[in-house]
Design an enzyme around this catalytic site. Sequence first.
Site, PDB file in Angstrom:
ATOM      1  CD  GLU A   1      -2.805  -0.709   2.595  1.00 21.98           C
ATOM      2  OE1 GLU A   1      -4.022  -0.747   2.549  1.00 21.98           O
ATOM      3  OE2 GLU A   1      -2.174  -0.557   3.670  1.00 21.98           O
ATOM      4  CD  GLU A   2       5.920   2.991   3.140  1.00 24.50           C
ATOM      5  OE1 GLU A   2       5.985   1.865   3.662  1.00 24.50           O
ATOM      6  OE2 GLU A   2       6.763   3.887   3.312  1.00 24.50           O
TER       7      GLU A   2
END
Length: 494
Positions: free
Chosen positions: A167-168
């Site tokens: 996600e980052e």
Amino acid sequence: MADMGIKTKYGAAVVTIALITLIALILSLANHQTLNLPYSTQYGIVLDAGSTHTALFLYQWLGNKENETGIISQKLSCDVEGGGISSYDQNPPAAGESLKKCLDVAKAAIPEGQWKATPAYLGATAGMRLLGLQNQSLADRILEEVAKTIQSYPFDFRGARIIDDKEEGAFGWITINYLLESFVKHTFEGFWIHPKAGKIVGALDLGGASTQISFTPKDLVKDSNSTSNFTLYGYKYEVYTHSYLCYGMDQALKKLQAYLNKTAGASSAISHPCYPKGYIVNVTLAELYNSPCVEKPINFNPNDKVTFSGTGNSSLCLSSIENIINLTDCALSPDCGFNGVYQPPVNGEFFAFSSYFHIFSFLGLAPKAQLTQVLSTIETHCDKNWTTLTAENPSIDAKYLKDYCASAHYIMTILLKGYKFNNSWDQISFEKRVADVDIGWTLGYMLNLTNMIPSERPRAVTGVVHSQWAAQTFFIVFALFLSLLIIVILVFIT
Ligand SMILES: *[C@@H]1O[C@H](CO)[C@@H](O)[C@H](O)[C@H]1NC(C)=O
Ligand SMILES: *[C@@H]1O[C@H](CO)[C@@H](O)[C@H](O)[C@H]1NC(C)=O
Ligand SMILES: *[C@@H]1O[C@H](CO)[C@@H](O)[C@H](O)[C@H]1NC(C)=O
Ligand SMILES: *[C@@H]1O[C@H](CO)[C@@H](O)[C@H](O)[C@H]1NC(C)=O
């Protein structure tokens, strides 16, 4: 006389009716405004709890619905004093306490009436991921403490959690392309258009504990574990994203020290080719081996000390750094990143931010420089002795100044030999902000969690709201004009 009296009464009645109509109209408009808030400012807070420090970002945008895409700007950012929240392992409540100054700054910047409607998120990254690997209950306890602090503020708290590594990278990619208006463009006439797909830009992030690469490859991704598929504004995107835990800047520098210590054998006096000549530092083995990213010897005395002495040898520095990264080909060769990780060939333009930007900006190489110039600048920098360096940079803390040579070589190693930008160096821009908003994962995270990037194609709705508003304003002005006209007629004609 009687005639005049009737006319006056008649005139007064007309004026009264006109005024009442006018007041009713203004009231209905004011009422309408508070119900729908057609163009009121909305706010959102995201705290980026990184491995070395925490930063608060306050965003603002215009809109009456959360998912109505507006132009988002950054109202302010605030750097939390002290280390990252993972450094409060001995005193978790202090991690929450540390955030208060910045939360107060945000609170003061938001009108009181909007506090309750302001979503607030905290996302922790690799520093907390590493702490979680060592002691999950301790990581949970720190998150509870920071949540407790944020909840004591009047905002709409929506959670404190460790965001996952994939996600980052994806949120960084979303942030950049959102700010560059690569997904959709809002034209002057109030229409949404889809710009050429070739405009999509890749993201390179370098934090303290991990590093991420995210981009849309030319061909289909061969390994579905490293793809994220998004439908944004009705268009599909396949994004390759990988996060290398333990390959952020601080962890890489630690690995380098551990590697040099290992190759020095039993000696406690160690040459450090990346430190400037004249720089000397003592490190206890407890400090050297305090991270799960560093390979520990079976037996060591944590109180023993080793001494690193800088030798300022640029080429030896580079070859030492190549030893902390595994550049052997992966199973899907030649489509490889480093450490045996699959990666399709890099494609398109890239923005490199966070530590990439800081190091390159310090060396005067941001946003872009020719590869030959970059290499010679790094070499010249690495050759400088400690006396010269400190004299030339009086305002920079020695703690950071000593590491620029190693950091620069590390960046070049992962970009050229890891991700294989050797034939597309010119495609990378080293940037800090786009449209006055800091680049990072935080904006993408908020956009996603507030549903501000619709998966359906947007309709041209903004224009309708605006034209309604314009029509009402016109009507009021018209009514006002009419009343004036009646008064003028009554006073002057009769
Ligand atoms: C994890 O941290 C807690 C709280 O500090 C401590 O009590 C516990 O012993 C730690 N567990 C491990 C395995 O280190
Ligand atoms: C480097 O990576 C390759 C491929 O993943 C692996 O076979 C090899 O053992 C690794 N070497 C080291 C020193 O870790
Ligand atoms: C964004 O949020 C949705 C749920 O609202 C989720 O399914 C999706 O995976 C999120 N996007 C990313 C990049 O994580
Ligand atoms: C906006 O949000 C509402 C409810 O929250 C949802 O029904 C609607 O589909 C969303 N619109 C878009 C374009 O995402």
